[in-house]
Design a protein around this motif. Structure first.
Motif: not given
Length: 494
Positions: A353-361
């Protein structure tokens, strides 16, 4: 304990190895992963005395637990035979401080042959095991190498058809000629007006289209995949890392248990994921060095923990790595998310949907085994030039990306651990880029004109795969828009 396969997006979808190979893609777009990574049950010393075929059996039996010994050995022996132009299947060549694992001695002179020579045999065996009556339609997107290797593997195989989509302006002239001259009534090759990511997304949409599935089932067909999303592609790739280690041990280059580093030029993340699986089986791999070209989405991910495909798509001289959606990374994300299918599915939905994601520390902490960097076009050409000038050894553009990144890694860390670089394609497949890097005066000549000159300077015979396509007639001329892909499939299967 029998190893099974589970979807990265739905913990309730659990299947056998043969079922995972047949399906290719799990429901809802997930990928199949093993419920656990098995430990090797033969010693490194014993492996050092084995042939490639014997090593393949010892690795693959642990992952394909519903195959009998006879079935698996039959698949292996039919795959790794005279179609490879070296007896060793995957020889190691030492040059300028690293061991190059030559994975390009198969029938299409790229590393994809290592897995795609065996996949048709695994698939047909799987179909018999599961009493499949439908013909299997292999549906694949390619950035250049998978397509031809899959076509070569499945051409003429009874009970199968294969359809390959490639970006019409995004592969090398030799890669394109290899595909469009492919023989076999069960083959179709289609150029699309778009890039590899669009081709791959189009294929994934067809896998997820329930109406299309029903339509095909009524006509006696079912989809499967030859892309590295198929676990039947990934498991055979684990083998050559184990084999490379065993060769170093057999040749007294390392001691049993001594660690090595592995450098992999990476686009879709399958090849380096196979090395990660080998490490988790107990193979002594220290660092997994992930090399990107100017489409450096993976480098940025390892640096920041953010995967972001919202960027310019760059056409480079290493086209098999011109990828912004690295499908196999999902298997690693699932693992570092604690094998939490819901958490992984949410990240993949964000990518859609957004073309991106961020993983957790915490997830980033689990990536300590990896090092990522990239090589620019200029640096890649310089690496080819310098290695040739120094040693006389000629590498292709993808291998040069890996070698260039390895140089950066060593400069940063001073790490002198024995290192294997995955050499993923023959320089003959990218003759113009390679020859121009060695001597800029070749820039005006085309790939085919430079083949004999490349043979002369490298002192390597022109591969059979290249000789065969020089004068072969073009059989596949279909070009379509991305949204026309389903109709092209329907027309072919009428």
């Amino acid at each position: 304990m029998e190893l099974q396969y589970v979807s990265t997006r739905d913990a309730s979808e659990v299947v056998s190895a043969s079922q995972a190979i047949l399906k290719g893609l799990a429901n809802g777009g997930g990928l199949f992963v093993p419920t656990f990574i098995p430990k090797m049950d033969v010693s490194l010393e014993d492996l050092s005395k084995m042939t490639y075929q014997q090593t393949a059996y010892e690795v693959m039996k642990l992952f394909l637990t519903d195959f009998t010994k006879e079935e698996l050995e039959n698949c292996i022996n039919r795959a790794y035979d005279a179609k490879f132009d070296t007896e060793e299947i995957a020889p190691l060549v030492y040059a300028d401080g690293a061991y190059y694992l030559e994975l390009f001695h198969g029938s299409t002179i790229a590393f994809k042959d290592m897995a795609l020579s065996i996949l048709p045999h695994l698939m047909i065996t799987s179909a018999r095991k599961n009493q499949i009556k439908n013909d299997i339609v292999i549906l694949t997107a390619t950035s250049g190498d998978t397509g031809k290797a899959a076509l070569a593997g499945f051409a003429g195989v009874e009970g199968t058809k294969i359809i390959v989509f490639y970006p019409k302006d995004g592969v090398s002239p030799i890669q394109k000629q290899q595909m469009v001259t492919q023989t076999g009534d069960n083959t179709l090759v289609v150029g699309i007006d778009g890039n590899f990511d669009q081709a791959q997304t189009g294929v994934k949409k067809m896998f997820a289209d329930e109406d299309l599935k029903k339509e095909l089932d009524a006509a006696g067909y079912q989809f499967s995949s030859a892309n590295s999303i198929n676990i039947g592609r990934l498991v055979p790739q684990i083998v050559y890392y184990v084999y490379a280690y065993s060769r170093l041990l057999a040749n007294d280059k390392i001691k049993a248990g001594e660690s090595i580093n592995v450098v992999v030029p990476t686009g879709n993340f399958g090849n380096i994921l196979a090395a990660f699986y080998a490490k988790n089986m107990g193979l002594p791999i220290a660092k997994l060095i992930c090399a990107s070209n100017e489409n450096k989405v993976l480098f940025d991910f390892f640096r920041t923990g953010v995967y972001d495909k919202n960027r310019e798509f760059i056409l480079t001289n290493s086209p098999s790595m011109d990828i912004l959606i690295s499908s196999n990374l999902e298997r690693l994300i699932y693992r570092i998310a604690g094998e939490d299918a819901k958490a992984n599915a949410a990240l993949m939905q964000s990518l859609t949907t957004e073309g991106r994601y961020e993983i957790t520390p915490q997830m980033r902490q689990a990536l300590q085994d990896f090092y990522g960097n990239y090589s620019s076009e200029e640096e890649t050409g310089q690496t080819i030039h310098d290695l040739y000038e120094k040693t006389g050894y000629v590498i292709d553009t993808h291998t040069a990306v890996a070698a260039g990144v390895y140089g950066k890694y060593k400069a940063e860390t001073g790490d002198e651990t024995p290192t294997v670089i995955a050499s993923t394609a023959s320089p003959f497949k990218f003759a113009k880029s390679v020859m121009t890097a060695i001597d800029a005066s070749y820039a005006k000549e085309d790939d085919f004109a430079l083949i004999d000159k490349l043979s002369e300077i490298s002192r390597v015979e022109v591969p059979r795969a290249v000789e065969e396509i020089r004068s072969a007639p073009v059989r596949h001329k279909t070009i379509c828009a991305v949204d026309q892909m389903p109709q092209v499939v329907r027309d072919f299967l009428k």
